[in-house]
Write a protein that holds these residues in place. Structure first.
Motif, mmCIF file in Angstrom:
data_model
loop_
_atom_site.group_PDB
_atom_site.id
_atom_site.type_symbol
_atom_site.label_atom_id
_atom_site.label_comp_id
_atom_site.label_asym_id
_atom_site.label_seq_id
_atom_site.Cartn_x
_atom_site.Cartn_y
_atom_site.Cartn_z
ATOM 1 N N SER A 48 30.913 60.108 22.675
ATOM 2 C CA SER A 48 31.874 60.489 21.662
ATOM 3 C C SER A 48 31.182 60.175 20.335
ATOM 4 C CB SER A 48 33.144 59.661 21.832
ATOM 5 O OG SER A 48 34.172 60.166 21.029
ATOM 6 N N PHE A 85 34.680 63.982 28.880
ATOM 7 C CA PHE A 85 34.378 62.579 28.557
ATOM 8 C C PHE A 85 35.208 61.643 29.433
ATOM 9 C CE2 PHE A 85 34.791 58.902 25.490
ATOM 10 C CZ PHE A 85 33.433 58.602 25.381
ATOM 11 N N VAL A 86 36.474 61.991 29.627
ATOM 12 C CA VAL A 86 37.382 61.140 30.391
ATOM 13 C C VAL A 86 37.174 61.328 31.892
ATOM 14 C CG1 VAL A 86 39.821 60.882 31.021
ATOM 15 C CG2 VAL A 86 39.147 60.915 28.622
ATOM 16 N N GLN A 88 34.602 62.858 33.348
ATOM 17 C CA GLN A 88 33.185 62.927 33.715
ATOM 18 C C GLN A 88 32.900 64.132 34.619
ATOM 19 O OE1 GLN A 88 30.364 60.532 32.604
ATOM 20 N NE2 GLN A 88 31.933 60.876 31.027
ATOM 21 N N ARG A 108 30.599 56.765 27.096
ATOM 22 C CA ARG A 108 31.837 56.448 27.813
ATOM 23 C C ARG A 108 31.702 55.098 28.513
ATOM 24 N NH1 ARG A 108 37.342 57.139 27.838
ATOM 25 N NH2 ARG A 108 38.189 57.314 29.928
ATOM 26 N N GLN A 111 32.135 52.442 26.042
ATOM 27 C CA GLN A 111 33.523 52.394 25.598
ATOM 28 C C GLN A 111 34.383 51.638 26.605
ATOM 29 O OE1 GLN A 111 36.118 55.775 25.815
ATOM 30 N NE2 GLN A 111 36.669 55.603 23.649
#
Lengths: 190, 190
Positions: A48, A85-86, A88, A108, A111
């Motif tokens: 991100s 992103f969430v 994958q 990610r 994060q």
DNA sequence: CTTATTTCTTAACCTATATTAAGAAATCGA
DNA sequence: TCGATTTCTTAATATAGGTTAAGAAATAAG
């Protein structure tokens, strides 16, 4: 330059010195010249990006080769393909720079690890995501209920900065019309 | 009945016995008969609702009196006016029940207090909000790049349950076309 | 069960927006 | 600075989807 991110976070929840250090370690600065990509359709979104300078955008290219812009990200915004992103999974979005830009990137992995070490940052991203969802809902309702001209006027009110820095065709793509039709709307009186 | 919410939360992060008790205290069960409202445009959204049974929807009414549906919420979904709920400003959305329903309601106050007591729940809502944003982004791109017929087909694939329980006009409203035009699309061969 | 209400379908006609094309203006790159 | 590329404008033509209306089908309510 990381300070810009720190102040953005502090606007939502105050970090202490130690926490600031952790953030500084996990984030990486990157130059993105105009037209260069930070992410391409087909890949899994690993990062991100937080925009320090310039402006990026995310968009798809449809079967007919037309671009459709999902998001503009000027200074102090985050951009990524949230879905990829969430989850994958491979993404359908491209993300590139509309102007010469400078960004911070956060993977990610980092994060998720950061959330365990600094729960305040889980709050920071929760709040950002809530705001993004609220805006996205607004945009959806605008598509459902407003004609193109009104959507354009609202865009001008909402993003006055972008109106002056971006080519009209990008704005047309964002509000969901052709550049020719936007040109026509702008030419109309009243 | 609160157990349904607990298992939903446990699907994302495991709660211990004490935490489960706290959740049970903060949430209130409510029956919502068909056509009854949980929220009306003009009010500030105090509550978010978790659907135990039935189906609710959120929608605006435009200047010409037409309804535009933002969200359907069948079992195990949350629904609220995210914008009003987060910013505590007057809302433009109505939320009512399409079928006789049973929900749990959680006030924004409680939610914010709960985040301090049980950080896991901050995670739960962060994950939910990320998923909702990813879906909303998908929907936006579909509007920008796909004709109505394809949007309808995708809707059928994505929400097969709703196709059989909801009147077509509600679905037309969600995908952004008139009921007459949906009827025409459905009548077409291939 | 019967009526009233809501939903669905069809069809004729209408309009917002798309498409194509071509020249003008602006911006970029060397 | 100058040619090349990209963007913007205009206009003629095309089309996806909207509007109106009216009857048929389904569902709800008494």
């Amino acid at each position: 330059m990381v300070d810009k991110l720190i102040s953005h976070i502090n606007g939502i929840c105050l970090l202490n010195g130690e926490e600031i250090e952790i953030v500084k370690e996990l984030v990486r600065e990157k130059d993105v010249p105009r037209k260069h990509f930070v992410h391409r359709a087909g890949e899994i979104a690993q990062y991100s990006a937080f925009i320090l300078e310039g402006c990026l955008r995310s968009y798809t290219i449809d079967q007919n080769g037309f671009e459709h812009i999902l998001q503009f990200a000027p200074e102090n915004w985050w951009i990524s393909d949230m879905y990829s992103f969430v989850k994958q999974t491979p993404s359908e979005l491209n993300i590139d720079a509309l102007l010469d830009s400078k960004v911070l990137i956060l993977s990610r992995d980092c994060q998720l690890r950061i959330f365990d070490r600094i729960p305040k940052l889980e709050r920071y991203f929760r709040v950002l995501t809530e705001n993004a969802l609220a805006s996205s809902n607004h945009r959806t309702l605008d598509y459902l209920s407003l004609p193109a001209k009104v959507r354009y006027q609202k865009f001008c009110d909402l993003y006055p900065t972008l109106i002056n820095t971006l080519p009209q065709k990008q704005i047309a793509s964002y509000i969901g019309i052709t550049p020719e039709f936007l040109s026509k709307l702008r030419g109309e009186r009243s």
